[in-house]
Design an enzyme around this catalytic site. Structure first.
Site, PDB file in Angstrom:
ATOM      1  CG  ASP A  96      -9.235  -3.012  -4.651  1.00  0.00           C
ATOM      2  OD1 ASP A  96      -8.939  -2.408  -3.599  1.00  0.00           O
ATOM      3  OD2 ASP A  96     -10.011  -3.991  -4.677  1.00  0.00           O
ATOM      4  NE  ARG A 117      -4.103  -2.015   2.022  1.00  0.00           N
ATOM      5  CZ  ARG A 117      -4.860  -2.487   3.004  1.00  0.00           C
ATOM      6  NH1 ARG A 117      -4.659  -2.066   4.243  1.00  0.00           N
ATOM      7  NH2 ARG A 117      -5.812  -3.360   2.771  1.00  0.00           N
ATOM      8  NE  ARG A 176      -4.536   2.915   3.081  1.00  0.00           N
ATOM      9  CZ  ARG A 176      -4.878   1.871   3.816  1.00  0.00           C
ATOM     10  NH1 ARG A 176      -4.737   0.647   3.345  1.00  0.00           N
ATOM     11  NH2 ARG A 176      -5.344   2.026   5.016  1.00  0.00           N
ATOM     12  NE  ARG A 185      -8.959   7.877  -5.854  1.00  0.00           N
ATOM     13  CZ  ARG A 185      -9.306   7.089  -4.836  1.00  0.00           C
ATOM     14  NH1 ARG A 185      -8.385   6.371  -4.224  1.00  0.00           N
ATOM     15  NH2 ARG A 185     -10.553   7.031  -4.435  1.00  0.00           N
ATOM     16  CE1 TYR A 194     -13.661  -7.594   1.087  1.00  0.00           C
ATOM     17  CE2 TYR A 194     -11.883  -8.366  -0.340  1.00  0.00           C
ATOM     18  CZ  TYR A 194     -12.314  -7.632   0.747  1.00  0.00           C
ATOM     19  OH  TYR A 194     -11.408  -6.920   1.486  1.00  0.00           O
TER      20      TYR A 194
END
Length: 345
Positions: A77, A28, A32, A41, A152
């Protein structure tokens, strides 16, 4: 004189060869904690950014420029290939991936078709562009492991107990394995496309495998992770396998086909090496929260991890999980300097 890509400390450590210094990158790291990432973003949804070539390139490059890490991790992702084939999902801020219609029946498997290059054309264009821009710095491609993606898809969102997932796993093993087989094919195709586009290594993230017992992991998960890793076995790219809370699974995760096993912060690296075996390199494993401590503490803990990593065939320094969003970027830069200054001889 520019170092050839094949001689990069990261790739040498992954292969169990002697690097010039211990290599370091951070899970990451792309995004972040970086203010330049947050600015880029603004107003852009996560999945939109993952399918926008220019944004992927810039976000991936930001930590390489700022921290001087030894490898870039591709900004994406784990649900990107699922979105690319038409699964109705979104990444909801503060929640994570949310599936509109959780998959819990055989009829729903039909939507999990093969991933084609055209499905992820902007993603592959970003890989190609990054390889050209990174030069002698390796690019790591990645995909989600089947169990994590299945959790998920079956739960419909992040879960604490995985009750729907485990209920399906135990009550209808045939449907479970068919679901996992479809996911493994898609994840393997995604990894292969990234490697063929120029990624120098790949990592399979099994974020939720720690929810399984060793017996259940071997029965219900390991064969499908093996299938993902086997998808790139002929491409001569190091394969990293990482999970969270997987101390009891480390040996089995290595057996799944990894060249490097990622270790979270819960066990010492030298202990992890005994569990994994001497034939594989390791990656890890500083607790991400240590970066909030005073600099002297960070340096002390980093040296402890480096000392423990000497037991391994090869050691890639990393955190034991991803960079936390509130982390001071300067602390990461200082940590890179500490790792690079560590004397191997």
């Amino acid at each position: 004189m520019t170092t050839p890509l094949s001689e990069s400390p990261f790739l040498r450590a992954c292969r169990g060869e002697a690097p010039a210094h211990v290599p370091v990158w951070f899970m990451r790291q792309a995004g972040r904690s970086l203010p330049e990432y947050r600015k880029l973003r603004e107003g852009v949804a996560m999945l939109d950014s993952c399918f926008t070539t220019e944004l992927v390139v810039e976000i991936t490059m930001q930590p390489v420029r700022r921290h001087g890490v030894d490898a870039a991790i591709f900004f994406s992702d784990i649900v990107v290939p699922l979105k690319a084939i038409g699964v109705d999902l979104d990444i909801v801020p503060g929640v994570g991936p949310v599936i509109a219609e959780p998959i819990r029946s055989r009829a729903q498997l039909a939507q999990l078709r093969d991933l084609e290059p055209d499905d992820v054309a902007p993603v592959l264009a970003a890989v190609t562009a990054l390889v050209g821009e990174l030069g002698s710095t390796p690019l790591i491609g990645f995909a989600g492991a089947p169990f994590t993606l299945a959790s998920y898809l079956v739960e419909g969102r992040p879960s604490r107990d995985y009750r729907h997932t485990k209920a399906l796993m135990h009550s209808d093993p045939e449907l479970w394995h068919d679901l996992m087989g479809r996911i493994a094919a898609i994840a393997g195709q995604f990894l292969r496309l990234q490697a063929q586009a120029g990624a120098s290594a790949v990592q399979v993230f099994d974020s939720w495998a720690g929810a399984l017992s060793l017996a259940d992991y071997r029965t219900f998960s390991q064969p499908h992770s093996t299938a993902v890793l086997d998808a790139v076995a002929d491409l001569d790219v190091p394969r990293i396998h990482f999970g969270v809370g997987t101390g009891e699974l480390l040996g089995a995760m290595g057996e799944a086909g990894a060249d490097v096993v990622g270790v979270d912060w819960r066990i010492p690296l030298d202990d992890a090496v005994r569990r994994i075996g001497p034939e594989r390199a390791v990656q890890g494993n500083l607790d991400p929260t240590v970066l909030f401590a005073p600099t002297a503490v960070v340096e002390r803990e980093a040296r402890r991890v480096l000392d423990e990593g000497r037991a391994a065939r090869g050691h890639v320094f990393n955190l034991g999980h991803g960079v936390l969003p509130e982390t001071d970027p300067d602390a990461l830069t200082r940590l890179v300097d500490v790792v690079h200054a560590y004397e191997l001889d």
